[in-house]
Write an enzyme that holds these catalytic residues in place. Sequence first.
Site, PDB file in Angstrom:
ATOM      1  N   GLU A 193      11.332   4.315  -0.588  1.00 49.42           N
ATOM      2  CA  GLU A 193      11.038   2.901  -0.881  1.00 49.42           C
ATOM      3  C   GLU A 193       9.538   2.682  -1.098  1.00 49.42           C
ATOM      4  O   GLU A 193       9.141   1.863  -1.919  1.00 49.42           O
ATOM      5  CB  GLU A 193      11.554   2.015   0.268  1.00 49.42           C
ATOM      6  CG  GLU A 193      13.083   1.966   0.298  1.00 49.42           C
ATOM      7  CD  GLU A 193      13.621   1.183   1.486  1.00 49.42           C
ATOM      8  OE1 GLU A 193      13.284   1.565   2.623  1.00 49.42           O
ATOM      9  OE2 GLU A 193      14.359   0.214   1.274  1.00 49.42           O
ATOM     10  N   GLU A 231      20.167   6.041   4.033  1.00 48.12           N
ATOM     11  CA  GLU A 231      20.373   5.121   5.166  1.00 48.12           C
ATOM     12  C   GLU A 231      21.827   4.979   5.580  1.00 48.12           C
ATOM     13  O   GLU A 231      22.133   4.845   6.764  1.00 48.12           O
ATOM     14  CB  GLU A 231      19.795   3.742   4.832  1.00 48.12           C
ATOM     15  CG  GLU A 231      18.282   3.644   4.972  1.00 48.12           C
ATOM     16  CD  GLU A 231      17.523   4.115   3.743  1.00 48.12           C
ATOM     17  OE1 GLU A 231      18.144   4.729   2.844  1.00 48.12           O
ATOM     18  OE2 GLU A 231      16.311   3.876   3.676  1.00 48.12           O
TER      19      GLU A 231
HETATM   20  N1  COA Z   1      13.013   8.757  12.539  1.00 49.41           N
HETATM   21  C1  COA Z   1      12.605   9.299  13.691  1.00 49.41           C
HETATM   22  N2  COA Z   1      12.531  10.614  13.902  1.00 49.41           N
HETATM   23  C2  COA Z   1      12.889  11.412  12.894  1.00 49.41           C
HETATM   24  C3  COA Z   1      13.338  10.916  11.664  1.00 49.41           C
HETATM   25  C4  COA Z   1      13.396   9.512  11.492  1.00 49.41           C
HETATM   26  N3  COA Z   1      13.780   8.929  10.354  1.00 49.41           N
HETATM   27  N4  COA Z   1      13.631  11.961  10.865  1.00 49.41           N
HETATM   28  C5  COA Z   1      13.377  13.068  11.579  1.00 49.41           C
HETATM   29  N5  COA Z   1      12.935  12.738  12.806  1.00 49.41           N
HETATM   30  C6  COA Z   1      12.534  13.657  13.898  1.00 49.41           C
HETATM   31  C7  COA Z   1      13.706  14.497  14.385  1.00 49.41           C
HETATM   32  O1  COA Z   1      14.432  13.829  15.378  1.00 49.41           O
HETATM   33  C8  COA Z   1      13.008  15.725  14.930  1.00 49.41           C
HETATM   34  O2  COA Z   1      12.488  15.374  16.183  1.00 49.41           O
HETATM   35  P1  COA Z   1      12.386  16.464  17.363  1.00 49.41           P
HETATM   36  O3  COA Z   1      11.444  17.495  16.855  1.00 49.41           O
HETATM   37  O4  COA Z   1      11.883  15.670  18.510  1.00 49.41           O
HETATM   38  O5  COA Z   1      13.766  16.991  17.550  1.00 49.41           O
HETATM   39  C9  COA Z   1      11.811  15.883  13.972  1.00 49.41           C
HETATM   40  O6  COA Z   1      11.624  14.606  13.356  1.00 49.41           O
HETATM   41  C10 COA Z   1      12.055  16.909  12.885  1.00 49.41           C
HETATM   42  O7  COA Z   1      13.274  16.574  12.206  1.00 49.41           O
HETATM   43  P2  COA Z   1      14.308  17.696  11.702  1.00 49.41           P
HETATM   44  O8  COA Z   1      15.434  16.987  11.066  1.00 49.41           O
HETATM   45  O9  COA Z   1      14.603  18.606  12.824  1.00 49.41           O
HETATM   46  O10 COA Z   1      13.399  18.447  10.652  1.00 49.41           O
HETATM   47  P3  COA Z   1      13.808  19.073   9.255  1.00 49.41           P
HETATM   48  O11 COA Z   1      12.563  19.651   8.724  1.00 49.41           O
HETATM   49  O12 COA Z   1      15.010  19.927   9.419  1.00 49.41           O
HETATM   50  O13 COA Z   1      14.258  17.842   8.321  1.00 49.41           O
HETATM   51  C11 COA Z   1      14.130  15.667   7.295  1.00 49.41           C
HETATM   52  C12 COA Z   1      13.348  16.848   7.949  1.00 49.41           C
HETATM   53  C13 COA Z   1      13.133  14.583   7.020  1.00 49.41           C
HETATM   54  C14 COA Z   1      14.781  16.148   5.991  1.00 49.41           C
HETATM   55  C15 COA Z   1      15.242  15.193   8.255  1.00 49.41           C
HETATM   56  O14 COA Z   1      14.661  14.976   9.514  1.00 49.41           O
HETATM   57  C16 COA Z   1      15.923  13.919   7.859  1.00 49.41           C
HETATM   58  O15 COA Z   1      16.801  13.936   7.018  1.00 49.41           O
HETATM   59  N6  COA Z   1      15.545  12.786   8.469  1.00 49.41           N
HETATM   60  C17 COA Z   1      16.235  11.525   8.314  1.00 49.41           C
HETATM   61  C18 COA Z   1      15.926  10.854   7.011  1.00 49.41           C
HETATM   62  C19 COA Z   1      16.594   9.508   6.972  1.00 49.41           C
HETATM   63  O16 COA Z   1      17.786   9.374   7.144  1.00 49.41           O
HETATM   64  N7  COA Z   1      15.792   8.461   6.743  1.00 49.41           N
HETATM   65  C20 COA Z   1      16.262   7.120   6.744  1.00 49.41           C
HETATM   66  C21 COA Z   1      15.955   6.492   8.053  1.00 49.41           C
HETATM   67  S1  COA Z   1      16.644   4.857   8.160  1.00 49.41           S
END
Ligand code: COA
Length: 687
Positions: free
Chosen positions: A103, A123
């Site tokens: 966004e 989301e």
């Molecule tokens: N909010 C808060 N914490 C988040 C987060 C978010 N949107 N996305 C990831 N994190 C945290 C994870 O809980 C993890 O925390 P930890 O180390 O304490 O366990 C850390 O960030 C790393 O995330 P992880 O998923 O293990 O890393 P990755 O490299 O495998 O993947 C992403 C990275 C960004 C691809 C994946 O975390 C992801 O898909 N995140 C969500 C994206 C999303 O849905 N965004 C919309 C939010 S409304």
Amino acid sequence: MAVKFERRGTTGFVTLANPPVNAMGLAVRQGLDAAVTWAEAEPGLTRVIVSGGERVFAAGGDAREFDAPPVAPHLPDVLSRIETSTVPWIAAIRGVALGGGCELALACRYRIAHPDAQLGLPEVTLGVIPGAGGTQRLPRLVGYGAALDMIATGRSVTAPQAKAMGLIDLVSDTPDIEAEMVVPELLDQIVPLWERPVDGYDPGLTTAALQSASQKSKSQLAPQEAVRMVEMAALTEFDQAMLAERETFIRLRNGDQARALRHIFFAERAAKAPDWLTAAPLDVRMAAVVGGGTMGAGIAYALLSVGLSVCVLETDPDGVARAQVNVDKLISQSLSRGFLTDQKAEDIRRRLTVSDDYSVAADAELAIEAAFESLEVKQMVFGRLEAVMRPDTVLASNTSYLDLDQIANCLSDPGRLVGLHFFAPAHVMKLLEIVRGAATNDLALATGYALAKRLRKIPVLSGVCDGFIGNRILQRYREAADTVFMDGSTPWEVDEAMVDFGYAMGPYEAQDLSGLDIAHANRRRQDATRDPNRRYIPIADRMVELGKLGRKTGAGWYRYPGGGPKVDDPIVADLALEECHFEGRTRTDYNAEEIRRRLLLAMINEAAEILNEGIAQNARDIDLVTVFGYGFPRWRGGLMHYADTLGAEAILAQLKELSGEDALVWRPSPVIEDCAARGIRFADWSR
Ligand code: COA
């Protein structure tokens, strides 16, 4: 500083620096807000380039903040300031730009991404919708149909795909350098998204998207709301639709479904080796898999896919041929589905050996036994493995029910043995139960965890008991289903009740798929130790006597004429009438609500007992097992999260009520009594 900014010449450089994933929590929102103010106050600044990290541009809103009330500055306001700023912004994207990260890019005037970058609005997978203009800006940029698809499914796209659909302007190996080439005159000509119309609006697309959302994500609110919001982009004035989007986002965010999905999101990430496990794992390069049936072949293929060399061991040349065919089939399937290139397939074949000569396992660091579910067979297998493998290697059993400690007894070093319980199909299912026997040493455990990580599976530690965490709960689920069936319902009524709850299929249809013979063998194994005072439901035994073993025999709880879809079978319904009559019971006509109540309470009670015995480490692990191994609806957060929405006190009251019918079967677990007495959640229970 979560957001850094500096000036070089006439360009402002804004960098998100909130590790590990640049989640856009309060500090980032404040930082971006301050950056807008700063850039507008800097004399002669002609553009701002915003970038993130190498792996992550920004992962979106900070989901850890979602349980508390929103705090200003809110992301939609900050992004509106960026979009309408007197100094135009350019997004230079490396890594993933998801949710609020995407966004942010949409609020910029121009977008450049590295070829490996990924953009998306996932989301809905967290039970919400984009809440900072995503539903309004994306359709104005890529058109109605494409935006509907991305937002309602949460699917992300690669940078080249994003370029093709118009989501970004440029793909470049050096997006930040490329951004400096974008001249202010070009930026001035670009109309901000909020001023643009939505191309390609078609109410037919809305209907199709709503239908698809209700099929794929039945009972889930977010995908439906996402479609409704994208349609608003086409039909409603921008500012008004933005308010509606925000209101919908907040409402969903505070709801049970989003709470449950967040719980699973974080539980998945918390699933890792416990802190006390400090042993370094073995560096596994070659693994032996004993047994090339469906499970063994799936495990072998999973190991091959992550680069290991694998030898599949069988008992005789026929077994070798069958195993070879089974693994080949998985390779061909992946090839035809485009998951593998010819070259990768060739590489996998090169690393595979199938043999009935155990000496080929001499160089393996790990062996996983996936042989017939019999103590004698397994002990024999481990005896042979022990004879050829180095003593410092790790042995694992994929047993689903058997006592790991008894299996380990045959080894001169029982500490080498760990349970690695995969779920079929093993190369697809994400759950891996890591079973710790009484003797299992830390090296074996650590190697199990390292393997789970390498296979990108979700590891859950289990102690030794009949069925470990998942199958033990499954047995209670089936027992409760058979009891309801025998005392008043039909398999199809039970299945329908559980499908309405959110399961993809009910317990009977699921068992028809896996076969009734496995559970039958387990019941015979348990005959010797079963509490004679506990009511035994004989219906499943009658089915096996009749040769109704499920789909593979053309009939099980359902009939499958011509191998086609399931059809209700009145003969099966009659079995319950007969058995009930023999026992002199009066049948009760349970409604769907009552069926669900009984099946779910039975599972919750068993799960609480699993906690009580220390078989599972915590309630969160049970949630992971039920969601990723047994199809419990993810949007309900797993069995114990769901139990917490009911509350321990209410559960206890219902169990007490049912114990009037059968005091043994419905005896409340001490953990439920304890949670009720202390007024705490299962999630917070510890001894
Ligand atoms: N909010 C808060 N914490 C988040 C987060 C978010 N949107 N996305 C990831 N994190 C945290 C994870 O809980 C993890 O925390 P930890 O180390 O304490 O366990 C850390 O960030 C790393 O995330 P992880 O998923 O293990 O890393 P990755 O490299 O495998 O993947 C992403 C990275 C960004 C691809 C994946 O975390 C992801 O898909 N995140 C969500 C994206 C999303 O849905 N965004 C919309 C939010 S409304």
